[in-house]
Enzyme design. Sequence first.
Site, PDB file in Angstrom:
ATOM      1  NE  ARG A  29    -100.226  22.085 -28.256  1.00 13.77           N
ATOM      2  CZ  ARG A  29    -100.916  23.128 -27.812  1.00 13.77           C
ATOM      3  NH1 ARG A  29    -100.318  24.077 -27.125  1.00 13.77           N
ATOM      4  NH2 ARG A  29    -102.202  23.220 -28.036  1.00 13.77           N
ATOM      5  NE  ARG A  33     -95.178  26.352 -32.532  1.00 11.90           N
ATOM      6  CZ  ARG A  33     -96.134  27.279 -32.479  1.00 11.90           C
ATOM      7  NH1 ARG A  33     -96.021  28.376 -33.210  1.00 11.90           N
ATOM      8  NH2 ARG A  33     -97.166  27.127 -31.694  1.00 11.90           N
ATOM      9  NE  ARG A  42     -93.842  23.767 -39.897  1.00 10.23           N
ATOM     10  CZ  ARG A  42     -93.890  24.269 -41.138  1.00 10.23           C
ATOM     11  NH1 ARG A  42     -92.954  23.973 -42.024  1.00 10.23           N
ATOM     12  NH2 ARG A  42     -94.879  25.075 -41.487  1.00 10.23           N
ATOM     13  CG  ASP A  79    -102.976  19.115 -35.092  1.00 13.14           C
ATOM     14  OD1 ASP A  79    -104.188  19.267 -35.394  1.00 13.14           O
ATOM     15  OD2 ASP A  79    -102.355  19.922 -34.379  1.00 13.14           O
ATOM     16  CE1 TYR A 155    -109.043  24.232 -33.450  1.00  8.75           C
ATOM     17  CE2 TYR A 155    -109.800  22.361 -32.139  1.00  8.75           C
ATOM     18  CZ  TYR A 155    -109.012  23.495 -32.284  1.00  8.75           C
ATOM     19  OH  TYR A 155    -108.190  23.895 -31.256  1.00  8.75           O
TER      20      TYR A 155
END
Length: 348
Positions: A29, A33, A42, A79, A155
């Site tokens: 990652r 962010r 973003r 992702d 998921y």
Amino acid sequence: MLRTPSSPSPLLQALGGHVTSPPPVWLMRQAGRYLPEYRSVRNRVPSFLDLCLNPALAAEVTLQPLRRFAFDAAIVFSDILIVPYALGQKVEFKEGEGPKLEAIRDADAVAKLDTEGAGARLAPVYETVERATAELPETVPLIGFCGAPWTVATYMVEGGGSKEHLAARFLAYHQPETFQRLIDILVEISAHYLAGQAKAGARVLQIFDSWAGVLSEDEFTRWCIAPTRQIVQRVKAEVPGTPIIGFPRGAGLLAERYARDTGIDAIGCDTAMPVGWMQRLQVHIPVQGNLDPVLLLAGGAAFDARVEAILGTLGAGPFIFNLGHGILPDTPVENVERLVSLVTTWQA
């Protein structure tokens, strides 16, 4: 005997079993962010998924960390849930809530997955890889990735993230044929996806099995090792010579079996894995990891000492410095700068 390095890339040398001093460093990652420039990009798109599927912007985000830090690899901005999206499952990312999917709980729902249209839906990621690799120097390979079938299936069955993965585990026990069919579909599309990224320019691949640690020994063998082995075999047949890193988070003592039986070229280790055990694995396979992301967030003397301890224990073998999981969004940029400085100036 170790093969002669075919590239000046420290990461590729380490993945080939060579000792490099200092070792290569990249972070899971690393594009995200914690970087203000990422947040700026973003804000230009409606959703996280829109960003993943916009090749120009996703390539820009992929390259952002390389402009700040002396990382030895880029990793494509995407992702693991791109695969369920490609199969036609409804996938949403809601701010503050995490991913939301239309839960798959029975054979009818599995049968409705659209395997025929998956390739076209994955095309934007391949374009992102092409755009990013065109901007990278020879010494800095791009890493493509996918989620492992077990982790992605959790998921898909749960309808989002979960702490216990009860619905997925129940389906695997209660309807093993249905769950096996889902895993088989994920093996097929994931192998195709990884090979496609390699053909587009990714020179290293990683398989993230983030929830491997919730399974018992027999289930770990069936749902983690066996599908990963199938993916590795298919990818290596289609794009020979592309190294594959496996990351079975939480595997513990089963990591050795995973490394041996899947055919991966290197193993990523989570924070809970003792570095002494990583050193044992390192005799057989290059290892990657495993600084606590929270310690990177905190910084300070304990952070410096832990980085030095990891390097001191693992730096004499084939080793890639990384975190034990993804970098946290609130991590100070200066802490990442400090980490890279400690690693890149270290000598055995």
